[in-house]
Design a protein around this motif. Sequence first.
Motif, short mmCIF file in Angstrom:
data_model
loop_
_atom_site.label_atom_id
_atom_site.label_comp_id
_atom_site.label_asym_id
_atom_site.label_seq_id
_atom_site.Cartn_x
_atom_site.Cartn_y
_atom_site.Cartn_z
N SER A 83 -21.50 5.11 28.35
CA SER A 83 -21.92 5.42 29.72
C SER A 83 -23.28 4.79 29.97
N THR A 84 -24.28 5.58 30.33
CA THR A 84 -25.60 5.06 30.70
C THR A 84 -26.16 4.16 29.61
N ILE A 117 -11.53 -0.02 25.96
CA ILE A 117 -12.94 0.21 26.30
C ILE A 117 -13.01 1.08 27.55
N VAL A 118 -13.75 2.18 27.45
CA VAL A 118 -13.99 3.04 28.61
C VAL A 118 -15.50 3.08 28.84
N GLN A 119 -15.94 2.39 29.88
CA GLN A 119 -17.35 2.35 30.27
C GLN A 119 -17.48 3.00 31.63
N HIS A 120 -18.26 4.07 31.73
CA HIS A 120 -18.50 4.69 33.03
C HIS A 120 -19.21 3.67 33.92
N MET A 121 -18.54 3.29 35.01
CA MET A 121 -19.06 2.19 35.84
C MET A 121 -18.35 2.23 37.18
N GLY A 174 -2.41 -7.36 19.02
CA GLY A 174 -3.59 -7.77 18.27
C GLY A 174 -4.37 -8.87 18.97
N GLY A 175 -5.70 -8.79 18.89
CA GLY A 175 -6.56 -9.79 19.50
C GLY A 175 -6.80 -9.61 20.98
N GLU A 176 -6.37 -8.47 21.52
CA GLU A 176 -6.52 -8.22 22.96
C GLU A 176 -7.30 -6.93 23.21
N ALA A 177 -7.93 -6.87 24.38
CA ALA A 177 -8.71 -5.69 24.75
C ALA A 177 -8.54 -5.39 26.23
N LEU A 178 -8.57 -4.10 26.56
CA LEU A 178 -8.50 -3.65 27.95
C LEU A 178 -9.75 -2.84 28.28
N VAL A 179 -10.28 -3.07 29.47
CA VAL A 179 -11.38 -2.28 30.01
C VAL A 179 -10.80 -1.33 31.05
N ALA A 180 -11.05 -0.04 30.92
CA ALA A 180 -10.55 0.92 31.89
C ALA A 180 -11.03 0.56 33.29
N LYS A 181 -10.12 0.58 34.24
CA LYS A 181 -10.45 0.26 35.63
C LYS A 181 -11.28 1.38 36.24
N GLY A 182 -12.32 1.03 36.96
CA GLY A 182 -13.16 2.04 37.59
C GLY A 182 -12.36 2.95 38.49
N VAL A 225 -16.42 12.47 35.77
CA VAL A 225 -16.24 11.01 35.75
C VAL A 225 -14.75 10.65 35.71
N ARG A 226 -14.48 9.45 36.17
CA ARG A 226 -13.15 8.85 36.08
C ARG A 226 -13.37 7.35 36.11
N PRO A 227 -13.05 6.63 35.04
CA PRO A 227 -12.28 7.03 33.86
C PRO A 227 -13.08 7.92 32.91
N ALA A 228 -12.36 8.73 32.16
CA ALA A 228 -12.97 9.58 31.14
C ALA A 228 -12.62 9.05 29.75
N ILE A 229 -13.63 9.01 28.90
CA ILE A 229 -13.43 8.59 27.51
C ILE A 229 -12.44 9.53 26.82
N ASP A 230 -12.60 10.83 27.05
CA ASP A 230 -11.73 11.82 26.40
C ASP A 230 -10.26 11.56 26.70
N THR A 231 -9.95 11.20 27.93
CA THR A 231 -8.55 10.98 28.31
C THR A 231 -7.93 9.85 27.48
N THR A 232 -8.65 8.75 27.36
CA THR A 232 -8.11 7.61 26.60
C THR A 232 -8.04 7.93 25.11
N MET A 233 -9.08 8.53 24.57
CA MET A 233 -9.09 8.84 23.14
C MET A 233 -8.02 9.86 22.77
#
Length: 347
Positions: free
Chosen positions: A164-165, A188-192, A223-231, A258-266
């Motif tokens: 987050s911050t 990846i879940v970044q509050h943004m 493998g070799g790929e990453a997703l960023v949670a959509k704001g 917050v949304r997205p939430a880290i807890d939800t994804t984890m």
Amino acid sequence: MTRAVVVDDSHFMRTVITDILESGDIDVVAEATDGREAVDVVAEHEPDVVTMDVEMPRMNGIEAVEEIMESTPTPILMLSAHTEDGAEATFEALDRGAVDVLAKPGGEVSTGISAIKDDLVETVKSVVRADPSTVDESTTDHDTPDVDDADEFVENPTVVIGASTGGPSVVENVLSGLPAEANLRILIVQHMPDSFTSRFAKRLDSRSEYDVREASDGDRIGGGEALVAKGDYHMVVSNYSSGRLRVKLNQDSERHGVRPAIDTTMESAAETISDSLTGVVLTGMGADGAAGIEAIKDAGGQTIAQDEETCSVFGIPARAIETGCVDEVMPEGRVARGILSTVRKST
């Protein structure tokens, strides 16, 4: 009482922002009309926090952030327009030392900011807690992991990273230290704000060995790929099979505000993924991620938290550590190495 300086070239916007902050018990001790004036005003008043516009005459917000961080290190919140150019400029400001970003609804000059007055006050109060001294540490003292031909990694490892911050530059540095040879699936879940996550994904894609994109509903990665949670959307791991995982996006109620939430994804990853799973919590305000780390640990996964010394805000990692479910606490510069240690085959 928190003392703030408001920087914006629009008299209207300075007035609106000042009124909002003062209604939230934040004392606006001074205003500035451009970046050059901001540098002088911050040095004179030594506020607890600065709200900084991006596009201004004489000296823009990016240059002002850099000078303030060199002369009078102060937590800075960027207020940026909902545009592609605005997002890119804001990330440059975060690179120079700004702590967080909040989008201006309706553009650079708009009454729309009044609609997010609660978010503005809350974000300013969270940014105040940031430690500006961690900015230099985020760009130095990195222990880039070495990978040689003898290294063997477990099959189909997944890593979930939450922040987050103060998080964008830290996430970027961690991801840039992860080699393609590890063949990770990364979430990846970044509050943004929702207008910035696409640009954030593009930056991560250009600065790492992984193919990174903003998540869409139903996306699959291997493998070799990453997703960023959509704001403004929770990212849920909905299916896992043969080393590929699928995510669903939803707008269920906010968690921890917050949304997205880290807890939800984890939590969904812990419930769904049967292979190697690692949870990582980085700098940020609040308790989001603690329940997720606990779920990953309970599912047999491994967990890492960033240490207090290198966090801008030691909130999220602290709450996770308090659960007793964090395996390793380490400085930002060693997190990538820590992740690799969780996915190497035992010898």
